[in-house]
Design a protein around this motif. Structure first.
Motif, PDB file in Angstrom:
ATOM      1  N   MET A   1       0.837  -1.183   0.000  1.00 26.33           N
ATOM      2  CA  MET A   1       0.000   0.000   0.000  1.00 26.33           C
ATOM      3  C   MET A   1       0.884   1.251   0.000  1.00 26.33           C
ATOM      4  SD  MET A   1      -3.015   0.915   2.662  1.00 26.33           S
ATOM      5  CE  MET A   1      -2.819   2.442   3.507  1.00 26.33           C
ATOM      6  N   LEU A   2       0.553   2.192  -0.860  1.00 29.20           N
ATOM      7  CA  LEU A   2       1.310   3.428  -0.937  1.00 29.20           C
ATOM      8  C   LEU A   2       0.951   4.348   0.220  1.00 29.20           C
ATOM      9  CD1 LEU A   2       0.941   4.202  -4.737  1.00 29.20           C
ATOM     10  CD2 LEU A   2       3.014   3.485  -3.557  1.00 29.20           C
ATOM     11  N   SER A   3       1.953   5.046   0.721  1.00 34.53           N
ATOM     12  CA  SER A   3       1.661   6.011   1.774  1.00 34.53           C
ATOM     13  C   SER A   3       1.166   7.303   1.140  1.00 34.53           C
ATOM     14  CB  SER A   3       2.900   6.259   2.631  1.00 34.53           C
ATOM     15  OG  SER A   3       3.936   6.783   1.838  1.00 34.53           O
ATOM     16  N   LYS A   4       0.404   8.041   1.888  1.00 32.67           N
ATOM     17  CA  LYS A   4      -0.163   9.299   1.414  1.00 32.67           C
ATOM     18  C   LYS A   4       0.943  10.313   1.164  1.00 32.67           C
ATOM     19  CE  LYS A   4      -3.070  13.025   2.959  1.00 32.67           C
ATOM     20  NZ  LYS A   4      -3.231  13.810   4.142  1.00 32.67           N
ATOM     21  N   ARG A   5       0.834  11.016   0.054  1.00 34.30           N
ATOM     22  CA  ARG A   5       1.776  12.097  -0.230  1.00 34.30           C
ATOM     23  C   ARG A   5       1.585  13.195   0.806  1.00 34.30           C
ATOM     24  NH1 ARG A   5       1.230  14.060  -6.275  1.00 34.30           N
ATOM     25  NH2 ARG A   5       3.424  14.530  -6.067  1.00 34.30           N
ATOM     26  N   LYS A   6       2.682  13.829   1.164  1.00 32.45           N
ATOM     27  CA  LYS A   6       2.612  14.923   2.134  1.00 32.45           C
ATOM     28  C   LYS A   6       2.981  16.225   1.454  1.00 32.45           C
ATOM     29  CE  LYS A   6       3.882  11.978   5.989  1.00 32.45           C
ATOM     30  NZ  LYS A   6       4.925  11.661   6.946  1.00 32.45           N
ATOM     31  N   LEU A   7       2.315  17.279   1.874  1.00 34.34           N
ATOM     32  CA  LEU A   7       2.672  18.626   1.448  1.00 34.34           C
ATOM     33  C   LEU A   7       3.579  19.194   2.529  1.00 34.34           C
ATOM     34  CD1 LEU A   7       2.189  20.964  -0.593  1.00 34.34           C
ATOM     35  CD2 LEU A   7       0.511  21.796   1.016  1.00 34.34           C
ATOM     36  N   VAL A   8       4.802  19.559   2.136  1.00 34.55           N
ATOM     37  CA  VAL A   8       5.829  19.968   3.093  1.00 34.55           C
ATOM     38  C   VAL A   8       6.288  21.389   2.794  1.00 34.55           C
ATOM     39  CG1 VAL A   8       8.095  19.408   4.056  1.00 34.55           C
ATOM     40  CG2 VAL A   8       6.619  17.567   3.220  1.00 34.55           C
ATOM     41  N   LEU A   9       6.312  22.202   3.828  1.00 34.79           N
ATOM     42  CA  LEU A   9       6.965  23.502   3.736  1.00 34.79           C
ATOM     43  C   LEU A   9       8.403  23.290   4.175  1.00 34.79           C
ATOM     44  CD1 LEU A   9       6.950  26.611   3.373  1.00 34.79           C
ATOM     45  CD2 LEU A   9       6.567  26.733   5.847  1.00 34.79           C
ATOM     46  N   TYR A  10       9.344  23.561   3.289  1.00 34.44           N
ATOM     47  CA  TYR A  10      10.770  23.446   3.579  1.00 34.44           C
ATOM     48  C   TYR A  10      11.342  24.815   3.290  1.00 34.44           C
ATOM     49  CZ  TYR A  10      15.614  21.789   3.158  1.00 34.44           C
ATOM     50  OH  TYR A  10      16.962  21.595   3.311  1.00 34.44           O
ATOM     51  N   ILE A  11      11.816  25.501   4.334  1.00 30.83           N
ATOM     52  CA  ILE A  11      12.187  26.902   4.167  1.00 30.83           C
ATOM     53  C   ILE A  11      13.193  27.315   5.237  1.00 30.83           C
ATOM     54  CG2 ILE A  11      10.344  27.846   5.641  1.00 30.83           C
ATOM     55  CD1 ILE A  11       9.862  29.924   3.338  1.00 30.83           C
ATOM     56  N   ALA A  12      13.925  28.365   4.948  1.00 30.03           N
ATOM     57  CA  ALA A  12      14.850  28.947   5.933  1.00 30.03           C
ATOM     58  C   ALA A  12      14.289  30.278   6.404  1.00 30.03           C
ATOM     59  CB  ALA A  12      16.226  29.150   5.308  1.00 30.03           C
ATOM     60  N   THR A  13      14.589  30.590   7.654  1.00 26.44           N
ATOM     61  CA  THR A  13      14.128  31.840   8.237  1.00 26.44           C
ATOM     62  C   THR A  13      15.215  32.408   9.149  1.00 26.44           C
ATOM     63  OG1 THR A  13      12.368  32.869   9.567  1.00 26.44           O
ATOM     64  CG2 THR A  13      12.992  30.654  10.165  1.00 26.44           C
ATOM     65  N   SER A  14      15.158  33.711   9.327  1.00 25.94           N
ATOM     66  CA  SER A  14      16.050  34.330  10.314  1.00 25.94           C
ATOM     67  C   SER A  14      15.535  33.966  11.707  1.00 25.94           C
ATOM     68  CB  SER A  14      16.069  35.847  10.127  1.00 25.94           C
ATOM     69  OG  SER A  14      14.786  36.391  10.399  1.00 25.94           O
ATOM     70  N   LEU A  15      16.369  34.168  12.701  1.00 25.22           N
ATOM     71  CA  LEU A  15      15.963  33.866  14.071  1.00 25.22           C
ATOM     72  C   LEU A  15      14.736  34.672  14.485  1.00 25.22           C
ATOM     73  CD1 LEU A  15      16.588  32.322  16.679  1.00 25.22           C
ATOM     74  CD2 LEU A  15      18.147  34.167  17.309  1.00 25.22           C
ATOM     75  N   ASP A  16      14.582  35.868  13.924  1.00 23.33           N
ATOM     76  CA  ASP A  16      13.415  36.682  14.265  1.00 23.33           C
ATOM     77  C   ASP A  16      12.242  36.496  13.300  1.00 23.33           C
ATOM     78  OD1 ASP A  16      14.922  38.028  12.346  1.00 23.33           O
ATOM     79  OD2 ASP A  16      14.709  39.992  13.264  1.00 23.33           O
ATOM     80  N   GLY A  17      12.270  35.431  12.491  1.00 25.45           N
ATOM     81  CA  GLY A  17      11.087  35.015  11.745  1.00 25.45           C
ATOM     82  C   GLY A  17      10.891  35.597  10.363  1.00 25.45           C
ATOM     83  N   TYR A  18      11.963  36.068   9.719  1.00 25.33           N
ATOM     84  CA  TYR A  18      11.828  36.630   8.370  1.00 25.33           C
ATOM     85  C   TYR A  18      12.470  35.713   7.342  1.00 25.33           C
ATOM     86  CZ  TYR A  18      10.469  40.784  10.901  1.00 25.33           C
ATOM     87  OH  TYR A  18       9.823  41.656  11.735  1.00 25.33           O
ATOM     88  N   ILE A  19      11.814  35.589   6.183  1.00 29.32           N
ATOM     89  CA  ILE A  19      12.336  34.738   5.116  1.00 29.32           C
ATOM     90  C   ILE A  19      13.124  35.542   4.081  1.00 29.32           C
ATOM     91  CG2 ILE A  19      10.645  32.911   5.411  1.00 29.32           C
ATOM     92  CD1 ILE A  19       9.082  34.101   3.034  1.00 29.32           C
ATOM     93  N   ALA A  20      13.001  36.846   4.120  1.00 30.64           N
ATOM     94  CA  ALA A  20      13.743  37.734   3.218  1.00 30.64           C
ATOM     95  C   ALA A  20      13.653  39.148   3.767  1.00 30.64           C
ATOM     96  CB  ALA A  20      13.165  37.678   1.811  1.00 30.64           C
ATOM     97  N   THR A  21      14.535  40.010   3.266  1.00 33.23           N
ATOM     98  CA  THR A  21      14.435  41.427   3.613  1.00 33.23           C
ATOM     99  C   THR A  21      13.268  42.031   2.840  1.00 33.23           C
ATOM    100  OG1 THR A  21      15.930  42.104   1.847  1.00 33.23           O
ATOM    101  CG2 THR A  21      16.925  41.608   4.003  1.00 33.23           C
ATOM    102  N   GLU A  22      12.944  43.270   3.129  1.00 33.67           N
ATOM    103  CA  GLU A  22      11.825  43.913   2.438  1.00 33.67           C
ATOM    104  C   GLU A  22      12.054  44.019   0.930  1.00 33.67           C
ATOM    105  OE1 GLU A  22      11.350  47.492   4.717  1.00 33.67           O
ATOM    106  OE2 GLU A  22      10.061  46.479   6.166  1.00 33.67           O
TER     107      GLU A  22
END
Length: 176
Positions: A1-22
């Motif tokens: 039986m195949l396992s269910k595909r998962k939707l994954v967020l794979y991302i980097a962030t700064s320690l204060d929660g930003y993924i990019a500058t403005e």
């Protein structure tokens, strides 16, 4: 039986929660000493489908000077203005929930949600994200594009693992 595909967020962030500058810069991220590719190849090999927001897609095309980095994957770009497909991606102008649930039911590997912002917030609100793999950089930006937007919902997660890649820390969560 195949396992269910998962939707994954794979991302980097700064320690204060930003993924990019403005101004969409990631220079702060590349100044940090990692280890190898910080687990990217291992993750990338689990994925066969990629979902991208239009703004992130445009950024990738600009920064990569037209050399699309995900050529060996099925890629969908959510766009309100563009339709059809090119050699690298198919543009989707459909209901996010309906479309995502359709592709999650197909056989295959995991699905990577690339980018952040508005698209990510709608995926989380609709409970479409199954796992979060967030790599934290020991950098404080102070302001920029937040990983998570203010919201009117709660989501409980379970910690699956923690890994260290020199100065980076990877947190792996699944939705309860």
């Amino acid at each position: 039986m195949l396992s269910k595909r998962k939707l994954v967020l794979y991302i980097a962030t700064s320690l204060d929660g930003y993924i990019a500058t403005e101004d969409d810069s990631l220079e702060w991220l590349f100044k940090v000493e990692g280890e190898g590719d910080n687990g990217y190849s291992e993750f990338y090999n689990t994925v066969d489908t990629i979902l991208i927001g239009r703004r992130t897609y445009d950024w990738i095309i600009e920064k990569e000077k037209g050399k699309f980095p995900y050529k060996n994957k099925k890629c969908y770009v959510f766009s309100k203005s563009e339709s059809g497909k090119n050699e690298d991606v198919e543009f989707i102008n459909r209901d996010v929930v309906e479309f995502t649930n359709e592709i999650k039911r197909l056989d295959g590997g995991n699905i990577w949600l690339v980018g952040g912002g508005v698209l990510l917030n709608s995926f989380i609100k609709e409970r479409l994200v199954d796992e979060f793999i967030i790599t934290i950089s020991p950098t404080l930006i102070g302001h920029g594009i937040s990983l998570f937007k203010k919201s009117d919902f709660e989501l409980e997660l379970k910690l699956n693992g923690i890994r260290r890649f020199n100065q980076f820390v990877e947190l792996h969560y699944e939705v309860k």
